[in-house]
Design a protein around this motif. Structure first.
Motif, PDB file in Angstrom:
ATOM      1  N   GLN A   1     -39.297 -24.870 -38.806  1.00 48.04           N
ATOM      2  CA  GLN A   1     -38.701 -23.573 -38.516  1.00 48.04           C
ATOM      3  C   GLN A   1     -37.637 -23.201 -39.539  1.00 48.04           C
ATOM      4  O   GLN A   1     -37.349 -22.033 -39.776  1.00 48.04           O
ATOM      5  N   LYS A   2     -37.063 -24.220 -40.135  1.00 42.57           N
ATOM      6  CA  LYS A   2     -35.948 -23.955 -41.033  1.00 42.57           C
ATOM      7  C   LYS A   2     -36.363 -23.880 -42.505  1.00 42.57           C
ATOM      8  O   LYS A   2     -35.534 -23.859 -43.387  1.00 42.57           O
ATOM      9  N   ILE A   3     -37.677 -23.929 -42.750  1.00 38.11           N
ATOM     10  CA  ILE A   3     -38.147 -23.914 -44.146  1.00 38.11           C
ATOM     11  C   ILE A   3     -37.829 -22.574 -44.812  1.00 38.11           C
ATOM     12  O   ILE A   3     -38.126 -21.510 -44.269  1.00 38.11           O
ATOM     13  N   LEU A   4     -37.248 -22.682 -45.981  1.00 38.48           N
ATOM     14  CA  LEU A   4     -37.072 -21.531 -46.849  1.00 38.48           C
ATOM     15  C   LEU A   4     -36.359 -20.349 -46.191  1.00 38.48           C
ATOM     16  O   LEU A   4     -36.456 -19.216 -46.660  1.00 38.48           O
ATOM     17  N   GLU A   5     -35.665 -20.617 -45.101  1.00 38.21           N
ATOM     18  CA  GLU A   5     -34.832 -19.643 -44.404  1.00 38.21           C
ATOM     19  C   GLU A   5     -35.534 -18.296 -44.259  1.00 38.21           C
ATOM     20  O   GLU A   5     -36.484 -18.160 -43.511  1.00 38.21           O
ATOM     21  N   LYS A   6     -35.098 -17.240 -44.969  1.00 31.82           N
ATOM     22  CA  LYS A   6     -35.642 -15.904 -44.747  1.00 31.82           C
ATOM     23  C   LYS A   6     -37.107 -15.787 -45.145  1.00 31.82           C
ATOM     24  O   LYS A   6     -37.821 -14.902 -44.678  1.00 31.82           O
ATOM     25  N   LYS A   7     -37.572 -16.691 -46.021  1.00 29.49           N
ATOM     26  CA  LYS A   7     -38.973 -16.618 -46.463  1.00 29.49           C
ATOM     27  C   LYS A   7     -39.905 -17.292 -45.454  1.00 29.49           C
ATOM     28  O   LYS A   7     -41.129 -17.253 -45.611  1.00 29.49           O
ATOM     29  N   ASN A   8     -39.324 -17.871 -44.433  1.00 30.92           N
ATOM     30  CA  ASN A   8     -40.089 -18.652 -43.472  1.00 30.92           C
ATOM     31  C   ASN A   8     -41.200 -17.843 -42.814  1.00 30.92           C
ATOM     32  O   ASN A   8     -42.371 -18.242 -42.798  1.00 30.92           O
TER      33      ASN A   8
ATOM     34  N   LYS B   1     -24.334 -27.720 -36.697  1.00 31.74           N
ATOM     35  CA  LYS B   1     -24.821 -26.342 -36.540  1.00 31.74           C
ATOM     36  C   LYS B   1     -25.470 -25.930 -37.842  1.00 31.74           C
ATOM     37  O   LYS B   1     -24.865 -26.046 -38.907  1.00 31.74           O
ATOM     38  N   SER B   2     -26.717 -25.473 -37.805  1.00 33.03           N
ATOM     39  CA  SER B   2     -27.425 -25.086 -39.021  1.00 33.03           C
ATOM     40  C   SER B   2     -26.880 -23.765 -39.546  1.00 33.03           C
ATOM     41  O   SER B   2     -26.091 -23.076 -38.887  1.00 33.03           O
ATOM     42  N   LYS B   3     -27.317 -23.386 -40.747  1.00 32.06           N
ATOM     43  CA  LYS B   3     -26.867 -22.138 -41.351  1.00 32.06           C
ATOM     44  C   LYS B   3     -27.234 -20.932 -40.498  1.00 32.06           C
ATOM     45  O   LYS B   3     -26.526 -19.924 -40.492  1.00 32.06           O
ATOM     46  N   ASP B   4     -28.372 -21.035 -39.763  1.00 30.81           N
ATOM     47  CA  ASP B   4     -28.748 -19.922 -38.893  1.00 30.81           C
ATOM     48  C   ASP B   4     -28.306 -20.159 -37.456  1.00 30.81           C
ATOM     49  O   ASP B   4     -28.889 -19.642 -36.503  1.00 30.81           O
TER      50      ASP B   4
END
Length: 739
Positions: free
Chosen positions: A6-13, A577-580
């Motif tokens: 779920q956390k791969i490549l953030e916005k490109k996910n 806590k993750s970046k998102d």
């Protein structure tokens, strides 16, 4: 199941997922193959066939909005993707956030390559049942957790969804049991609520004068909010879960009111972390086992904290605990289980333990006695009715509840909290859910601010640790060294009907293995009765889908209880806590924990046999006995003499052995020494003037048993002390002259 990729490549996910996703038609075919594989029903009962058909369709619709599951399907839709080191490295970097086990990757990949070369099948659509079984077992038993996670997640997702609801009731022959559990009782009256607060749409803030914001509505939050209100304070209480009037549903009947629907796990997928997600918190969904703070094992923990220098000798004394616990009991009115309440299921543990030379104890429960519940759906009590429902109806000074409120951060100014920012999430979709009890008309998914003179955090260990981190507090102790009582079930198969779903759910526990003298070597675990609905029972059964079906068809002949480990505190166990802003739970067992846990499981197996079981099932895919590629006998014992040998190699590997935890504690430790904790003896966060923490996270380590009643008690100590100090500040002591 934990957000695979779920956390791969953030916005490109999402864009990447959309690009790689099979077509709608191909995804439907893959879903059909997996559903039929994990529920290989070959009978002719038209009701079961029809129910399975409907369940398959419903699950597919849910799958389309479930990103973690879709990522897994992306990988197995073209299984050769699993051979690529890039995917493996991405998993360890972005999901587990650990270094890949490089020495294990090559042989693990080779084993899967050999399967493809031998079978000449590169799609699950082409594989026979035996080939699919072999493929899943290679994943589930792999030496790299990347593969184990995929195999286990697929299995859990499909088995739980396949066997729940009507399908499970029909296959297990339990009739209409709990069918109406989440159909709102129309006889439950909704009170009239009115708030003194108002939402200002222009400034995205709630206006009104507040003395306190309480974040979280579990036992601690409800108690503290109620006591503050009783003393004339203006209070608002925020909760991330949904709100329903007590008695409307039975919160224990499913995973609906747990975070992530019960599928939240540690970062490595090794432990299912069961946190309540509803107004009332964990006490809305738990079985209400009430362990009094006066028990030796709990009293000894407070003595230990005194000895270790966490707290002063005059803080949290036995007298303090007794006095506050008496106040709590006057509200809760917990009750002792009566001997006649012990059903056949709980009697397995009672008789087996006594034959093993142990002493069976009766629980205290926070439930109504049989026939005395005012509700048709449940016999459960909870903190909402005990503490906040009446104050919410005080039209002069209402206790304002804001449900579905995800608190984003605490607003600070030079060490002083000014309020909180939060967003309103979508509530659960049930007819009995009250979405906006006070008519504030708050917009969803928009940041809203709320001001108050003081902030009290009672979000539970995970919620509190996450909120403190997202608010920017720099104390290194936040979230570090938490404990959560990992729990492993052992199942027994009996000749007679046990009907674990009927009667008082839990009435017996064994406390003989608990420690009260911490200077001596300790075993430190509880044996606790535990029943499970058909879908959870199916998830726990190891082996092939045919083995699962064969055993779950005998559901009414299955009994179970578990080992609840009082684990050691380890600083490496932490909450981040993750970046998102997604909470991340890093957790592992120490070598000593594993040794003690292994002994506990062996003892449980022996007690299960002595309780009358003809076979004992170990819920693990570690190869302890039998053949995982067969349809019978994998990790199933026939004789008591097999117990010690079966568990001697049990490693509790993540995604191979099923562990659960519902007692998170110690993420924001209370200590008079700032180097040992982050909360002082006023329950105040170090470095702040008016941020307080009152929930299970303040305990320096485990309290030694199920913590609910101790949480109530220490919260009562806080609010009494806090109000007394406020009163003393307002009315300073005056000397009296003798003249």
């Amino acid at each position: 199941m934990k957000n695979l990729l779920q956390k791969i490549l953030e916005k490109k996910n999402k864009a990447l997922l959309k690009l790689l996703m099979p077509s709608y038609e191909d995804l439907w075919h893959l879903h059909n193959v997996l559903f039929d594989f994990f529920l290989p029903y070959e009978g002719e009962d038209p009701k079961i066939i029809s129910s399975i058909k409907q369940s398959k369709k419903t699950q597919y619709e849910q799958l389309l909005i479930n990103e973690p599951v879709k990522w897994i399907l992306v990988l197995i839709s073209k299984p050769k993707r699993l051979l690529r080191s890039g995917w493996i490295n991405i998993y360890y970097k972005y999901v587990e956030k650990t270094k890949p086990p490089y020495s294990e990757i090559k042989p693990s990949v080779k084993k899967l390559e050999e399967f493809f070369e031998e079978s000449k099948k590169y799609s699950l659509l082409q594989m026979s049942y035996n080939e699919k079984l072999r493929f899943i077992n290679i994943l589930t038993s792999s030496n790299i957790n990347f593969y184990r996670r995929i195999g286990s997640s697929l299995r859990v997702y499909y088995i739980v969804n396949a066997y729940k609801g009507e399908v499970g009731r029909l296959i297990t022959d339990i009739g209409e049991y709990k069918k109406d559990a989440f159909i709102a009782d129309p006889k439950i009256k909704i009170p009239e609520f009115k708030s003194n607060l108002q939402y200002d749409q222009k400034f995205n803030e709630i206006q009104g004068d507040l003395d306190y914001i309480v974040v979280g509505t579990g036992p601690s939050g409800c108690l503290v909010a109620s006591e503050l209100h009783k003393n004339g304070k203006k209070v608002a209480i925020l909760e991330s879960g949904s709100f329903f009037i007590p008695g409307t549903f039975d919160g224990r009947a499913g995973l609906d009111f747990y975070e992530d629907k019960g599928f939240r796990t540690t970062m490595d997928g090794g432990v299912f972390v069961l946190n309540g997600s509803a107004v009332g918190g964990g006490a809305t969904v738990n079985v209400d086992m009430a362990f009094e703070p006066s028990l030796n094992t709990i009293r000894s923990r407070f003595d230990l904290w005194h000895e270790q220098g966490y707290i002063d000798s005059d803080f949290w004394t036995h007298e303090d605990l007794q006095e506050s616990h008496t106040k709590v009991l006057s509200r809760l009115k917990t009750r002792q289980v009566e001997p006649e309440e012990v059903n056949l299921h709980n009697n397995i543990l009672k008789e087996g333990a006594e034959l093993h030379g142990l002493n069976a104890s009766y629980y205290r429960l926070n439930t109504y006695k049989k026939g005395e519940s005012p509700y048709s759906r449940t016999d459960k009590k909870g903190p909402v009715e005990h503490y906040i429902l009446q104050p919410m109806q005080d039209h002069n000074n209402p206790l304002t509840l804001i449900p579905n409120a995800e608190v984003l951060n605490i607003k600070m100014n030079k060490g002083r909290a000014m309020g909180v920012n939060f967003k309103v999430r979508y509530p659960e979709d049930y007819s009995g859910i009250i979405k906006d009890p006070f008519g504030l008309n708050l917009p969803q998914n928009k940041t809203i601010s709320l001001k108050a003179k003081n902030i009290i955090i009672a979000g539970g260990n995970l919620g509190t640790s996450s909120l403190l981190k997202s608010s920017g507090f720099k104390n290194d102790m936040i979230g570090k060294g938490f404990v959560m009582h990992p729990f492993m079930l052992v199942l027994g198969l009996f000749d007679k009907k046990i009907d674990n779903h009927i009667g008082t759910q839990s009435s017996i526990y064994i406390g003989d293995y608990l420690t009260s003298n911490h200077r001596l070597p300790k075993v430190d675990f509880l044996l606790e009765s535990a029943s499970a609905r058909p879908e959870i029972g199916a998830m726990l059964i190891p082996g092939s889908p045919k083995q699962v079906l064969k055993i779950i068809e005998k559901y009414r002949h299955i009994g179970g209880f578990g080992v609840l480990l009082i684990e050691e505190m380890q600083k490496t166990n932490r909450i981040e806590k993750s970046k998102d802003s997604v909470p991340e739970i890093f957790y592992s067992l120490s070598d000593n924990d594993i040794s003690r846990f292994r002994f506990g499981v062996a003892e449980a197996i022996k007690i299960m046999f002595k309780g009358g079981a003809k076979k004992v099932i170990i819920p693990s895919f570690e190869n302890l006995c039998g053949n995982p590629d067969s349809d019978t006998g994998f990790n199933i014992l026939d004789r008591i003499e097999e117990a010690d040998k079966a568990v001697e190699n049990l490693k509790f590997r993540p995604n191979e052995t099923m562990l659960f935890a519902a007692h998170m504690m110690s993420g924001a430790k209370l200590s008079k020494d700032p180097k040992k904790g982050c909360i002082d003896q006023d329950y105040k966060l170090y470095g702040t003037e008016n941020v307080f923490v009152v929930d299970s996270s303040v305990f320096p380590s485990s309290v030694g048993a199920n913590p609910m009643e101790t949480i109530y008690t220490t919260s009562q100590i806080f609010v009494d002390s806090h109000l007394n100090k406020k009163k003393q500040k307002k009315e300073p002591f005056k000397t009296v002259s003798n003249e």
